[in-house]
Design a protein around this motif. Sequence first.
Motif, mmCIF file in Angstrom:
data_model
loop_
_atom_site.group_PDB
_atom_site.id
_atom_site.type_symbol
_atom_site.label_atom_id
_atom_site.label_comp_id
_atom_site.label_asym_id
_atom_site.label_seq_id
_atom_site.Cartn_x
_atom_site.Cartn_y
_atom_site.Cartn_z
ATOM 1 N N GLU A 1 -83.062 -23.308 -104.864
ATOM 2 C CA GLU A 1 -82.841 -23.769 -103.505
ATOM 3 C C GLU A 1 -81.846 -24.812 -103.263
ATOM 4 O OE1 GLU A 1 -86.892 -23.871 -101.646
ATOM 5 O OE2 GLU A 1 -85.993 -24.938 -100.167
ATOM 6 N N GLY A 2 -81.791 -25.659 -104.074
ATOM 7 C CA GLY A 2 -80.682 -26.701 -103.967
ATOM 8 C C GLY A 2 -79.504 -26.409 -104.084
ATOM 9 N N THR A 3 -79.047 -25.107 -104.703
ATOM 10 C CA THR A 3 -77.756 -24.370 -104.710
ATOM 11 C C THR A 3 -77.422 -24.087 -103.250
ATOM 12 O OG1 THR A 3 -77.897 -24.253 -107.050
ATOM 13 C CG2 THR A 3 -76.227 -22.873 -105.612
ATOM 14 N N ILE A 4 -78.454 -23.406 -102.660
ATOM 15 C CA ILE A 4 -78.192 -22.892 -101.351
ATOM 16 C C ILE A 4 -77.944 -24.066 -100.129
ATOM 17 C CG2 ILE A 4 -79.468 -21.671 -99.318
ATOM 18 C CD1 ILE A 4 -78.406 -19.915 -101.523
ATOM 19 N N TYR A 5 -78.952 -25.191 -100.537
ATOM 20 C CA TYR A 5 -78.904 -26.373 -99.569
ATOM 21 C C TYR A 5 -77.604 -26.971 -99.923
ATOM 22 C CZ TYR A 5 -80.160 -30.881 -97.634
ATOM 23 O OH TYR A 5 -80.084 -32.081 -96.896
ATOM 24 N N ALA A 6 -76.985 -27.203 -101.097
ATOM 25 C CA ALA A 6 -75.736 -27.744 -101.226
ATOM 26 C C ALA A 6 -74.389 -26.957 -100.349
ATOM 27 C CB ALA A 6 -75.426 -27.911 -102.553
ATOM 28 N N LEU A 7 -74.654 -25.633 -100.550
ATOM 29 C CA LEU A 7 -73.892 -24.723 -99.676
ATOM 30 C C LEU A 7 -73.897 -24.848 -98.381
ATOM 31 C CD1 LEU A 7 -73.096 -21.323 -101.041
ATOM 32 C CD2 LEU A 7 -73.212 -21.583 -98.663
ATOM 33 N N LEU A 8 -75.135 -25.067 -97.638
ATOM 34 C CA LEU A 8 -75.186 -25.091 -96.314
ATOM 35 C C LEU A 8 -74.674 -26.531 -95.769
ATOM 36 C CD1 LEU A 8 -78.995 -23.696 -96.083
ATOM 37 C CD2 LEU A 8 -76.978 -22.750 -94.960
ATOM 38 N N VAL A 9 -74.855 -27.609 -96.656
ATOM 39 C CA VAL A 9 -74.173 -28.814 -96.297
ATOM 40 C C VAL A 9 -72.909 -28.709 -96.268
ATOM 41 C CG1 VAL A 9 -73.789 -31.271 -97.266
ATOM 42 C CG2 VAL A 9 -76.061 -30.377 -97.238
ATOM 43 N N ARG A 10 -72.108 -27.758 -97.129
ATOM 44 C CA ARG A 10 -70.621 -27.827 -97.238
ATOM 45 C C ARG A 10 -70.032 -27.184 -95.968
ATOM 46 N NH1 ARG A 10 -69.709 -25.794 -102.295
ATOM 47 N NH2 ARG A 10 -69.344 -23.629 -101.522
ATOM 48 N N ILE A 11 -70.960 -25.978 -95.691
ATOM 49 C CA ILE A 11 -70.420 -25.130 -94.474
ATOM 50 C C ILE A 11 -70.702 -25.863 -93.133
ATOM 51 C CG2 ILE A 11 -70.362 -22.769 -95.545
ATOM 52 C CD1 ILE A 11 -73.086 -22.069 -94.376
ATOM 53 N N GLU A 12 -71.667 -26.646 -93.032
ATOM 54 C CA GLU A 12 -71.959 -27.540 -92.010
ATOM 55 C C GLU A 12 -70.728 -28.527 -91.870
ATOM 56 O OE1 GLU A 12 -75.468 -29.857 -91.825
ATOM 57 O OE2 GLU A 12 -74.933 -30.907 -90.114
ATOM 58 N N GLN A 13 -70.390 -29.195 -92.905
ATOM 59 C CA GLN A 13 -69.439 -30.187 -92.827
ATOM 60 C C GLN A 13 -67.941 -29.598 -92.374
ATOM 61 O OE1 GLN A 13 -69.186 -31.736 -96.842
ATOM 62 N NE2 GLN A 13 -70.860 -33.326 -96.571
#
Lengths: 116, 124
Positions: free
Chosen positions: A45-57
Amino acid sequence: MGKQATEMLKGTLEGIVLAILAGRSAYGYEITAWLRDQGFTDIAEGTIYALLVRIEQRGLVDVEKVPSAKGPPRKVYSLNAQGSEYLNEFWGTWSFLSERIEQLRQQITDTQGNGE
Amino acid sequence: MTMAARWIETITGSLDDKKRWRAYKARVRQLPPSYRTAVEGVERYLMYTGPADGEHLVQMVDDLADLFERAAADGTPVRSIVGEDPVEFVETFKSNYGLSSFLRKEQRRLNDAMERAEKEGKQP
């Protein structure tokens, strides 16, 4: 899911998540659950979260905080215009890559076939 | 901001960052023990390898607290959050917040070395 599949998935995960968000808005947990249902069982789940943070940025998604019955508000992600554009680019790259790899496999299968 | 406050910040780092750091620590204390252990493990690793500037660091731990608070509320086991390879998870997570000043300097050195090598190759 094997080590090779995990490695291969890494490069395409961003496109996959954007494609899921093109269908409908979702929060992190839903995206992870969907991927697990599809057989990507090793996804953290953390990997998906990290990716979501990135695409948000990078401004590819819009984020809305939605109150939750239990715990802190959920961040719901939806694809915006810039994200759609980026997703189109991803599909283009994906087509290119999958065609070339398939071609390579075909060539090798043909060569092996002639050799026998 | 007053002159005095600005002067202090140049010596101690941003006061705002410090406030946010303390707020983050308070959030971590509220987590169930296993989530707290996990967050503190990630925090330690970030201290040694994470971005050098305070602003990026506090942003990163804030996002980290969001993740673990949500997971605790959903009852997601710690292993499902960090995966089989926690180093890989933290490295992916960390890549969103810029490099440590040490790494940034070394990467610049590497690029410079290659540029020099290229120039040397062109000389007759």
